[in-house]
Motif scaffolding. Structure first.
Motif, mmCIF file in Angstrom:
data_model
loop_
_atom_site.group_PDB
_atom_site.id
_atom_site.type_symbol
_atom_site.label_atom_id
_atom_site.label_comp_id
_atom_site.label_asym_id
_atom_site.label_seq_id
_atom_site.Cartn_x
_atom_site.Cartn_y
_atom_site.Cartn_z
ATOM 1 N N LEU A 208 0.830 -1.200 0.000
ATOM 2 C CA LEU A 208 0.000 0.000 0.000
ATOM 3 C C LEU A 208 0.863 1.248 0.000
ATOM 4 C CD1 LEU A 208 -2.773 1.369 0.240
ATOM 5 C CD2 LEU A 208 -2.538 1.194 2.726
ATOM 6 N N LEU A 209 1.940 1.203 0.762
ATOM 7 C CA LEU A 209 2.836 2.359 0.841
ATOM 8 C C LEU A 209 3.411 2.696 -0.522
ATOM 9 C CD1 LEU A 209 4.018 4.338 2.915
ATOM 10 C CD2 LEU A 209 5.966 2.788 3.164
ATOM 11 N N PHE A 210 3.859 1.675 -1.241
ATOM 12 C CA PHE A 210 4.397 1.905 -2.580
ATOM 13 C C PHE A 210 3.305 2.386 -3.545
ATOM 14 C CE2 PHE A 210 8.135 -0.617 -1.251
ATOM 15 C CZ PHE A 210 9.138 0.195 -1.778
ATOM 16 N N THR A 211 2.081 1.896 -3.357
ATOM 17 C CA THR A 211 0.964 2.349 -4.198
ATOM 18 C C THR A 211 0.705 3.829 -3.980
ATOM 19 O OG1 THR A 211 -0.065 0.154 -4.109
ATOM 20 C CG2 THR A 211 -1.465 1.995 -4.766
ATOM 21 N N LEU A 212 0.684 4.252 -2.704
ATOM 22 C CA LEU A 212 0.435 5.656 -2.392
ATOM 23 C C LEU A 212 1.566 6.544 -2.900
ATOM 24 C CD1 LEU A 212 -0.982 5.402 1.252
ATOM 25 C CD2 LEU A 212 -2.242 5.619 -0.890
ATOM 26 N N LEU A 213 2.796 6.084 -2.707
ATOM 27 C CA LEU A 213 3.940 6.856 -3.219
ATOM 28 C C LEU A 213 3.891 6.935 -4.744
ATOM 29 C CD1 LEU A 213 6.820 5.553 -0.910
ATOM 30 C CD2 LEU A 213 5.748 7.820 -0.876
ATOM 31 N N GLY A 214 3.449 5.840 -5.368
ATOM 32 C CA GLY A 214 3.303 5.837 -6.825
ATOM 33 C C GLY A 214 2.254 6.834 -7.282
ATOM 34 N N ILE A 215 1.139 6.921 -6.534
ATOM 35 C CA ILE A 215 0.096 7.897 -6.874
ATOM 36 C C ILE A 215 0.639 9.317 -6.751
ATOM 37 C CG2 ILE A 215 -2.103 8.887 -6.093
ATOM 38 C CD1 ILE A 215 -2.974 6.056 -5.337
ATOM 39 N N ALA A 216 1.362 9.569 -5.651
ATOM 40 C CA ALA A 216 1.925 10.903 -5.432
ATOM 41 C C ALA A 216 2.929 11.252 -6.522
ATOM 42 C CB ALA A 216 2.587 10.975 -4.063
ATOM 43 N N LEU A 217 3.799 10.304 -6.861
ATOM 44 C CA LEU A 217 4.806 10.552 -7.894
ATOM 45 C C LEU A 217 4.156 10.778 -9.256
ATOM 46 C CD1 LEU A 217 7.824 10.687 -8.575
ATOM 47 C CD2 LEU A 217 7.774 8.210 -8.983
ATOM 48 N N ALA A 218 3.178 9.914 -9.584
ATOM 49 C CA ALA A 218 2.496 10.052 -10.877
ATOM 50 C C ALA A 218 1.750 11.377 -10.958
ATOM 51 C CB ALA A 218 1.526 8.885 -11.068
ATOM 52 N N THR A 219 1.106 11.749 -9.854
ATOM 53 C CA THR A 219 0.374 13.017 -9.836
ATOM 54 C C THR A 219 1.338 14.196 -9.976
ATOM 55 O OG1 THR A 219 -1.284 12.022 -8.383
ATOM 56 C CG2 THR A 219 -1.264 14.416 -8.516
ATOM 57 N N GLY A 220 2.459 14.137 -9.257
ATOM 58 C CA GLY A 220 3.443 15.210 -9.342
ATOM 59 C C GLY A 220 4.024 15.342 -10.739
ATOM 60 N N LEU A 221 4.372 14.212 -11.350
ATOM 61 C CA LEU A 221 4.961 14.250 -12.696
ATOM 62 C C LEU A 221 3.938 14.693 -13.734
ATOM 63 C CD1 LEU A 221 7.139 10.994 -12.624
ATOM 64 C CD2 LEU A 221 7.907 13.364 -12.394
ATOM 65 N N LEU A 222 2.680 14.185 -13.580
ATOM 66 C CA LEU A 222 1.645 14.551 -14.544
ATOM 67 C C LEU A 222 1.316 16.036 -14.460
ATOM 68 C CD1 LEU A 222 -0.562 13.726 -16.606
ATOM 69 C CD2 LEU A 222 -2.069 13.277 -14.673
#
Length: 786
Positions: free
Chosen positions: A373-387
């Motif tokens: 879950l932690l990696f999923t949330l970090l992935g969402i944050a990273l994807a949102t930041g990059l997008l």
């Protein structure tokens, strides 16, 4: 280098507090909504995947042109085990409602199943106490869950304890299961042995190939199914086995993967609680839209403020900064903002989860320390930041240093892109507004639709225990009391009728035709108590013994049989080998949920019990309940008194739709609020950029209305463009959703117009605040430096 990027990013965040708040709060709310939807979607997709052999487990279902059911015949399981080497194991289930008693404490339980002894071999429900190999072998054994053990015995250690069933049979607890996971389509509190049921059940005694009232599950060999073709071949072999034992009924059988039941199955006689893959898709799209809206806010504000960063970019380029370094800087800034938003989102999720669980009727938990879950949330944050930061980074890093340092215009490409993003936001907002309106109107339509009978003020009592043998005394008591005298006794409630047969014959019937005819056994009072309309003929009469073999049919049945109401009376009809005559035609009424069309229905004279239905008056409801309780306890003292209202049962049929409607409305409102937040920030910045122009115009005599129009006209153009795109898109999306309902509202232009006007009003209020604020500012302040 990265430390420098981080320092600059934090400096910019603190320097531009309003801009930072809009971005961080907007992203945080959108992430929180998306995370909540994500854990709900994960739960929906996880159903029945916890079983060790989940990929090998299938349920046998059956289908005819007019029938698709989750059940099959009782001899199917042993026949498949004997004749198909691909079948490794089988189990049959049968649902029941029973009264259980321990130490004079009695409870009527609805989550009871009878199962073969192989149940715990196939399904991975952990047995905490007892031996899984022998727990269901003895006919008087019973398995209960931990919660049930606590309820009856005050402790979870209940092995060897006694439970009395239906005031007559004693059972020994041979196993205690862990509480059934919520993500199982099978929900139960008690498991009783099939060998006990076999003592009294006719189908089990004679291996009946005609009645489809048992659930059959099979465990196939490891590689028995390699694709759709091999699965179809197995289905054909199952159908051939049935045909060899029953040549009268033309029916096909299917192997349904257990992991697809919850989201992909809507059959007759389903276990309650199934979901819908359509809702999973809808809310996944909504979650994506909410994130996109927040990213659009970030892009809009970043590109709108590009003039402020232009000289910074120019200076960096002059002193040797490469474009990839500038891109890295701006992406790192957006990722930091996204990371801060994620921290705030986690706090929002933690605080909102109890409310979300209440809305979703679930018990979801979120373990933030879980690595996946932690990696999923970090992935969402990273994807949102990059997008969100990608376009601003590419746009700002492309500035020509000489041009911007000389004060030249940056260009219009960012304006065009920003306008496209605003249009996208408006389109999403209008689609969500239309969706909210349509969902509300459809649910209101379901609530208000006349079902063909008056559903209000109908109180019913299920006949249990001694009431079956004391029915005559029960009717005498009901007639004597004015509060209960307006009653009827029927076999089934007309809410979600699941029975039916194809063995119906009439004059001129096509031998190849096999329509399904459900039935309700009713008495002479049924039509008057339910306030139905008898179109022709008469109702049943107790005085006529011949009525035990006569029938009343609905309008749909007449159409299926090729008759009309004027000529149908007196025509012969054979239903399940009982020859009789049609004596009446009742107006069509809904006896199943509105996702299903009205089917042909046969009403037969009720010679047994079922449910006592009483029509009350609103002023006497409580007194009627007390009178009914007194009658019930006098005649049936060994069973607890239970009652319900028919309109509540009907409302419960649409509980999932109501819940999903509330879901949709909540997240639609949040998406619109996030859009407004970005629109407000953009309008505020536009007003700030044109402060001196506004001051000059006011000095030259421009009114407040002129200034508001000046700042808002571009948004109006963008909204009109969004309406052109959103209207056909909304029409298509909502029509696709409404296709699930046979009885539905018509999607008309008023709904679309109302959504567009609402979007216009929201946008106008959002933009006008800053516009009016700028318009009423003293022009001297704006022009002081000139």
């Amino acid at each position: 280098m990265w430390y420098s990027y981080f320092k600059i990013a934090l400096r910019n965040l603190f320097r531009q507090k309003a801009y930072s708040f809009i971005n961080i709060f907007g992203l945080a709310v959108s992430m929180a909504c998306s995370i909540l939807i994500l854990i709900w979607v994960q739960d929906e997709l996880s159903y029945d995947r916890f079983h060790t052999h989940a990929d090998q487990l299938y349920r046998i279902t059956c289908s005819m042109p007019d029938i698709k059911a989750a059940t099959s015949v009782v001899p199917m399981a042993p026949a498949l085990k004997a004749q198909m080497p691909e079948v490794e194991n089988t189990v049959r289930l049968w649902r029941s409602t029973n009264l259980f008693e321990v130490a004079n404490r009695k409870f009527e339980e609805k989550d009871v199943i009878f199962a073969d002894a192989t149940f715990l071999e196939m399904f991975s429900f952990p047995l905490l106490q007892g031996d899984p190999k022998t727990a269901l072998l003895r006919p008087d054994g019973i398995i209960i869950t931990e919660a049930t053990a606590q309820k009856y015995f005050g402790k979870t250690k209940a092995l060897g304890q006694m439970i009395r069933k239906d005031n007559q049979d004693n059972f020994v607890v041979t196993g205690v299961l862990a509480n059934v996971p919520t993500n199982s389509h099978l929900q139960f509190d008690f498991i009783l042995p099939m060998s006990f049921l076999a003592r009294t059940n006719y189908d089990l005694k004679v291996s009946n190939w005609n009645n489809f009232d048992f659930y059959t599950y099979v465990q196939l060999q490891k590689n028995a199914v390699s694709g759709a073709v091999s699965l179809q071949k197995l289905n054909q072999r199952i159908s051939q086995i049935f045909l060899a034992n029953n040549k009268e009924i033309k029916i096909d059988f299917q192997l349904q993967p257990i992991t697809s039941i919850h989201l992909h199955s809507n059959l007759l006689l389903e276990f309650p609680g199934n979901g819908s893959i359509q809702y999973v898709r809808i809310f996944s799209i909504v979650a994506f839209f909410i994130l996109v809206v927040a990213c659009i806010n970030f892009m809009n504000l970043a590109t709108a403020r590009s003039a402020r960063r232009a000289k910074e970019v120019g200076l960096r380029k002059v002193i040797g900064a490469r474009r990839n370094q500038l891109i890295g800087q701006f992406l790192s800034e957006s990722t930091i903002i996204s990371g801060l938003a994620l921290l705030l989102a986690i706090g929002l999720v933690w605080g909102l989860l109890p409310v979300f669980n209440h809305l979703a009727d679930k018990n979801l938990t979120i373990k933030f320390w879980d690595v996946k879950l932690l990696f999923t949330l970090l992935g969402i944050a990273l994807a949102t930041g990059l997008l969100s930061g990608s376009y601003p980074a590419l746009f700002l890093s492309n500035f020509q240093s000489i041009k911007v340092l000389k004060g030249g215009k940056i260009g219009t490409s960012n304006v065009l892109f920003r306008n496209a993003l605003v249009v996208t936001q408006f389109v999403i907002s209008i689609v969500l507004l239309v969706g909210t309106a349509v969902v509300y109107k459809q649910l209101q339509f379901i609530h208000d639709k006349h079902l063909g009978f008056d559903k209000e003020n109908l109180l019913y009592l299920p006949m249990t225990g001694e009431l079956w043998s004391k029915q005559q005394a029960l009717e005498v008591e009901l007639k004597q009391n004015p509060l209960t005298s307006h009653y009827t006794i029927i076999s089934d409630l007309p809410t979600n009728l699941t029975n039916g047969t194809v063995t119906v014959y009439w004059e001129g019937k096509d031998p190849a035709s096999q329509p399904l005819f459900p039935e309700i056994k009713v008495d002479e009072n049924f039509i008057s108590v339910f306030r139905m309309k008898l179109l022709s003929g008469r109702s049943f009469s107790k005085a006529l013994k011949s009525d035990t073999a006569n029938y009343i049919v609905n309008e749909t049945a007449l159409r299926v049989m090729g008759m009309d109401r004027t000529t149908a009376i007196g025509k012969p009809l054979t239903y399940q080998e009982t020859k009789g005559t049609i004596i009446g035609v009742v107006q069509d009424f809904n006896f199943k949920p509105m996702q299903r069309a009205i089917e042909p229905l046969v009403l037969r004279f009720n010679q047994g019990g079922g449910k006592v239905v009483i029509r009350t008056t609103p002023s006497n409801t409580q007194a009627t309940i007390k009178a009914l309780e007194k009658i019930d306890q006098a005649l049936n003292p060994s069973y607890p008194f239970t009652y319900n209202f028919l309109d509540q049962d009907i409302a419960n049929l649409y509980r999932t739709e109501q819940r999903m409607g509330t879901f949709f409305n909540v997240f639609a409102v949040w998406a619109i609020l996030i859009s407004c937040l970005g629109l407000y920030g953009l309008s505020a910045f536009m007003a700030e950029q044109r402060t001196k122009e506004i001051g000059v115009r006011k000095v030259l005599g421009a009114s407040i209305l002129d200034i508001v129009y000046l700042l808002g006209k571009n948004f109006i153009r963008l909204l009109l463009l969004a309406i052109i795109v959103a209207v056909p898109l909304s029409w298509w999306a909502m029509n696709s959703w409404l296709e699930n309902y046979v009885y539905r509202i018509e999607l008309n232009w008023i709904i679309l117009l109302a959504a567009c006007l609402t979007a216009f009003l929201i946008a106008a209020l959002t933009v006008s605040y800053e516009s009016i604020k700028a318009a009423i500012t003293n022009p001297v302040k704006a022009l002081r430096s000139e």
